[in-house]
Design a protein around this motif. Structure first.
Motif, PDB file in Angstrom:
ATOM      1  N   VAL A  48      36.337  27.906  50.326  1.00  0.00           N
ATOM      2  CA  VAL A  48      35.614  29.131  49.997  1.00  0.00           C
ATOM      3  C   VAL A  48      34.968  29.020  48.613  1.00  0.00           C
ATOM      4  N   SER A  49      35.660  28.425  47.679  1.00  0.00           N
ATOM      5  CA  SER A  49      35.103  28.246  46.342  1.00  0.00           C
ATOM      6  C   SER A  49      33.818  27.425  46.389  1.00  0.00           C
ATOM      7  N   GLU A  50      33.840  26.367  47.177  1.00  0.00           N
ATOM      8  CA  GLU A  50      32.644  25.537  47.321  1.00  0.00           C
ATOM      9  C   GLU A  50      31.519  26.337  47.980  1.00  0.00           C
ATOM     10  N   GLU A  51      31.871  27.100  49.012  1.00  0.00           N
ATOM     11  CA  GLU A  51      30.876  27.921  49.701  1.00  0.00           C
ATOM     12  C   GLU A  51      30.247  28.943  48.753  1.00  0.00           C
ATOM     13  N   LEU A  52      31.058  29.516  47.875  1.00  0.00           N
ATOM     14  CA  LEU A  52      30.579  30.507  46.910  1.00  0.00           C
ATOM     15  C   LEU A  52      30.013  29.876  45.645  1.00  0.00           C
ATOM     16  N   GLN A  53      30.068  28.580  45.575  1.00  0.00           N
ATOM     17  CA  GLN A  53      29.589  27.814  44.416  1.00  0.00           C
ATOM     18  C   GLN A  53      30.253  28.294  43.121  1.00  0.00           C
ATOM     19  N   THR A  54      31.569  28.336  43.177  1.00  0.00           N
ATOM     20  CA  THR A  54      32.365  28.724  42.022  1.00  0.00           C
ATOM     21  C   THR A  54      33.554  27.771  41.922  1.00  0.00           C
ATOM     22  N   SER A  55      34.301  27.900  40.870  1.00  0.00           N
ATOM     23  CA  SER A  55      35.466  27.026  40.708  1.00  0.00           C
ATOM     24  C   SER A  55      36.694  27.645  41.359  1.00  0.00           C
ATOM     25  N   ARG A  56      37.670  26.830  41.585  1.00  0.00           N
ATOM     26  CA  ARG A  56      38.951  27.308  42.124  1.00  0.00           C
ATOM     27  C   ARG A  56      39.550  28.353  41.183  1.00  0.00           C
ATOM     28  N   SER A  57      39.484  28.080  39.880  1.00  0.00           N
ATOM     29  CA  SER A  57      40.043  29.018  38.899  1.00  0.00           C
ATOM     30  C   SER A  57      39.314  30.355  38.915  1.00  0.00           C
ATOM     31  N   ALA A  58      37.981  30.318  38.954  1.00  0.00           N
ATOM     32  CA  ALA A  58      37.208  31.569  38.967  1.00  0.00           C
ATOM     33  C   ALA A  58      37.487  32.363  40.235  1.00  0.00           C
ATOM     34  N   PHE A  59      37.547  31.669  41.361  1.00  0.00           N
ATOM     35  CA  PHE A  59      37.854  32.337  42.621  1.00  0.00           C
ATOM     36  C   PHE A  59      39.237  32.983  42.563  1.00  0.00           C
ATOM     37  N   THR A  60      40.207  32.255  42.048  1.00  0.00           N
ATOM     38  CA  THR A  60      41.579  32.756  41.970  1.00  0.00           C
ATOM     39  C   THR A  60      41.678  33.935  41.012  1.00  0.00           C
ATOM     40  N   ARG A  61      40.994  33.864  39.874  1.00  0.00           N
ATOM     41  CA  ARG A  61      40.995  34.997  38.939  1.00  0.00           C
ATOM     42  C   ARG A  61      40.469  36.256  39.619  1.00  0.00           C
TER      43      ARG A  61
END
Length: 77
Positions: free
Chosen positions: A19-32
């Motif tokens: 999902v992070s890749e799909e949203l073009q964000t990092s794992r950390s940003a997604f988790t935050r």
């Protein structure tokens, strides 16, 4: 910002990475963001529970809003 270490199931990490890749964000940003949303949901549910318990403890009586009925505007009648 602090760095923390967490233990997660492999399938959860894979799903977050996808999902992070799909949203073009990092794992950390997604988790935050997911944690912020989970905390907001928790606080909202706690307030709703407090509200519900208040009405269970002090139920609304039919006369409670009666004084305002004549003040309501329902459009053309």
């Amino acid at each position: 910002m602090r760095t923390i270490q967490m233990t997660l199931d492999d399938d959860l990490v894979i799903a977050v990475d996808e999902v992070s890749e799909e949203l073009q964000t990092s794992r950390s940003a997604f988790t935050r963001q997911a944690l912020r949303e989970a905390l907001a949901k928790h606080h909202r549910q706690a307030k709703e529970k407090q509200h519900r318990l208040g009405y269970e403890k002090h139920p609304r009586v039919s006369e409670e809003f009666g004084d305002w009925e004549t003040e309501q505007a329902w459009g053309e009648e």
